[in-house]
Design a protein around this motif. Structure first.
Motif, PDB file in Angstrom:
ATOM      1  N   ARG A  81       0.813  -1.223   0.000  1.00 58.48           N
ATOM      2  CA  ARG A  81       0.000   0.000   0.000  1.00 58.48           C
ATOM      3  C   ARG A  81       0.843   1.268   0.000  1.00 58.48           C
ATOM      4  NH1 ARG A  81      -4.865  -1.030   4.438  1.00 58.48           N
ATOM      5  NH2 ARG A  81      -5.976  -2.654   3.274  1.00 58.48           N
ATOM      6  N   SER A  82       2.160   1.125  -0.007  1.00 62.12           N
ATOM      7  CA  SER A  82       3.123   2.247   0.031  1.00 62.12           C
ATOM      8  C   SER A  82       3.060   3.019   1.338  1.00 62.12           C
ATOM      9  CB  SER A  82       2.878   3.209  -1.152  1.00 62.12           C
ATOM     10  OG  SER A  82       3.049   2.531  -2.375  1.00 62.12           O
ATOM     11  N   ILE A 136      15.868  -9.979 -10.208  1.00 63.57           N
ATOM     12  CA  ILE A 136      15.228 -11.201 -10.707  1.00 63.57           C
ATOM     13  C   ILE A 136      13.915 -11.442  -9.974  1.00 63.57           C
ATOM     14  CG2 ILE A 136      15.505 -13.691 -10.993  1.00 63.57           C
ATOM     15  CD1 ILE A 136      18.492 -13.248 -11.171  1.00 63.57           C
ATOM     16  N   TYR A 137      13.923 -11.258  -8.651  1.00 65.85           N
ATOM     17  CA  TYR A 137      12.702 -11.437  -7.878  1.00 65.85           C
ATOM     18  C   TYR A 137      11.623 -10.450  -8.302  1.00 65.85           C
ATOM     19  CZ  TYR A 137      15.537 -14.278  -4.685  1.00 65.85           C
ATOM     20  OH  TYR A 137      16.338 -15.230  -4.147  1.00 65.85           O
ATOM     21  N   GLN A 138      12.038  -9.245  -8.689  1.00 70.39           N
ATOM     22  CA  GLN A 138      11.070  -8.210  -9.018  1.00 70.39           C
ATOM     23  C   GLN A 138      10.261  -8.558 -10.266  1.00 70.39           C
ATOM     24  OE1 GLN A 138      12.871  -4.411  -9.719  1.00 70.39           O
ATOM     25  NE2 GLN A 138      10.927  -3.309  -9.868  1.00 70.39           N
ATOM     26  N   LEU A 202       6.354  -5.625  -5.947  1.00 69.28           N
ATOM     27  CA  LEU A 202       6.811  -4.320  -5.473  1.00 69.28           C
ATOM     28  C   LEU A 202       7.429  -3.515  -6.613  1.00 69.28           C
ATOM     29  CD1 LEU A 202       8.299  -5.452  -2.052  1.00 69.28           C
ATOM     30  CD2 LEU A 202       6.128  -4.304  -2.473  1.00 69.28           C
ATOM     31  N   PRO A 203       7.429  -2.169  -6.493  1.00 68.01           N
ATOM     32  CA  PRO A 203       7.795  -1.332  -7.645  1.00 68.01           C
ATOM     33  C   PRO A 203       9.295  -1.183  -7.903  1.00 68.01           C
ATOM     34  CG  PRO A 203       7.128   0.039  -5.796  1.00 68.01           C
ATOM     35  CD  PRO A 203       6.876  -1.375  -5.383  1.00 68.01           C
ATOM     36  N   VAL A 208      12.133  -4.546  -3.105  1.00 64.37           N
ATOM     37  CA  VAL A 208      12.211  -6.008  -3.146  1.00 64.37           C
ATOM     38  C   VAL A 208      13.286  -6.505  -2.180  1.00 64.37           C
ATOM     39  CG1 VAL A 208      12.752  -7.983  -4.610  1.00 64.37           C
ATOM     40  CG2 VAL A 208      11.347  -6.119  -5.506  1.00 64.37           C
ATOM     41  N   PHE A 209      14.454  -5.855  -2.227  1.00 65.96           N
ATOM     42  CA  PHE A 209      15.549  -6.274  -1.347  1.00 65.96           C
ATOM     43  C   PHE A 209      15.171  -6.119   0.126  1.00 65.96           C
ATOM     44  CE2 PHE A 209      19.148  -4.612   1.180  1.00 65.96           C
ATOM     45  CZ  PHE A 209      19.887  -5.779   1.297  1.00 65.96           C
TER      46      PHE A 209
END
Length: 303
Positions: A81-82, A136-138, A202-203, A208-209
């Motif tokens: 939701r940021s 890669i996960y993103q 996630l953006p 992500v990390f």
């Protein structure tokens, strides 16, 4: 006449003896038992009489981990939701990592400097690998809809909770005799996959990390920290668990009232209803032991 009768009479059968490897005894069936067979029978010799309060205290570990998983899901929701930005997440990661190391230093009796440096080195490699793999996960689940992602994530979290080892740790602590079992490893893998699915929505790479680092800190290292706290002091374990429940319920209530009621119901079910059921079903447990039981070794064959 009497002499002839005595010569024709058969000799009396030999007395039955209880032997393990003697074969069939003349005059007796293979499954024959005499009146002394049930003399050594013992009923309910190994049945443990449980105390309601003790069972409720032991169930606190389950409620504690339910709250930990609930907090992870809350962080996921606030991040999507940021409400939490990447800087807040990184600060949370550093705080959790530092507090975890402090707890390990204060509670582990067999923690040496070499083992502590080994922990630090592993965390460094672990963090570096996550940062490299973050792009890669993103993009890993870009072609999958969000509804499918949430459905799979919830299923994986339920599998994680079902298979999790609530009495031990996902990492072998110092002084432990056994490694984590197979179901515990499967549970950990399910939580990691669920974290990857959430992180892929996630953006940014930093988002992500930070999210992956937070999730893996909780799922991988939190059981080790709580295990060390419980081993160090059971009273401290109870206080920590009650505080964690209060914090979790507060945040869940701020998110949604229905989720708050659901979590309260789960905690009551785990801490009150299940121990009561366990105590009640002990009344119907019936166990018999006797000479028919298999022999048990009184020593360890690995010695």
């Amino acid at each position: 006449m009497d002499t002839h009768f005595g010569a024709d009479s058969s000799p009396p059968p030999s007395r039955w003896r209880k032997v393990a490897y003697g074969g069939m005894q003349p005059g007796y069936d293979d499954n024959h038992t005499d009146e002394t067979f049930l003399e050594d029978m013992v009923m309910n010799a190994n049945v443990v009489k449980r105390n309601m309060l003790k069972v409720m205290q032991d169930s606190v570990s389950i409620s504690q981990y339910l709250c930990i998983v609930a907090l992870v899901v809350l962080v996921w929701i606030y991040t999507l939701r940021s409400t939490l930005n990447e800087n807040s997440l990184l600060l949370l990661d550093v705080s959790l990592l530092g507090s975890g190391f402090i707890i390990l230093v204060l509670t582990e009796e067999m923690l040496s400097l070499k083992r502590l440096l080994n922990y630090v080195l592993n965390v460094s490699f672990f963090t570096t690998g996550l940062f490299v793999l973050a792009p890669i996960y993103q993009t890993l689940t870009r072609s999958i809809s969000s509804d499918s992602i949430w459905a799979v994530t919830i299923s994986l979290l339920l599998l994680h909770l079902f298979l999790h080892d609530y009495s031990g740790s996902t990492i072998r602590p110092s002084g432990a005799l056994k490694n984590p079992n197979l179901t515990s490893c499967i549970s950990l893998n399910a939580s990691i996959v669920a974290s990857v699915f959430i992180a892929s929505r996630l953006p940014s790479r930093v988002h992500v990390f930070a999210t992956m680092l937070f999730s893996l800190q909780i799922f991988l290292f939190a059981p080790l920290v709580t295990y060390c706290i419980k081993k160090y002091s059971f009273r401290l374990h109870l206080l920590f668990s009650l505080g964690l429940m209060a914090v979790t319920l507060t945040f869940v209530y701020s998110l949604h009232c229905l989720l708050f009621v659901l979590l309260v119901g789960m905690l009551i079910f785990v801490n009150v209803v299940c121990p009561y059921w366990l105590i009640r079903i002990q009344e119907y447990k019936f166990e018999i032991n006797g000479p028919w039981d298999e022999a048990k070794l009184c020593f360890d064959i690995t010695d």
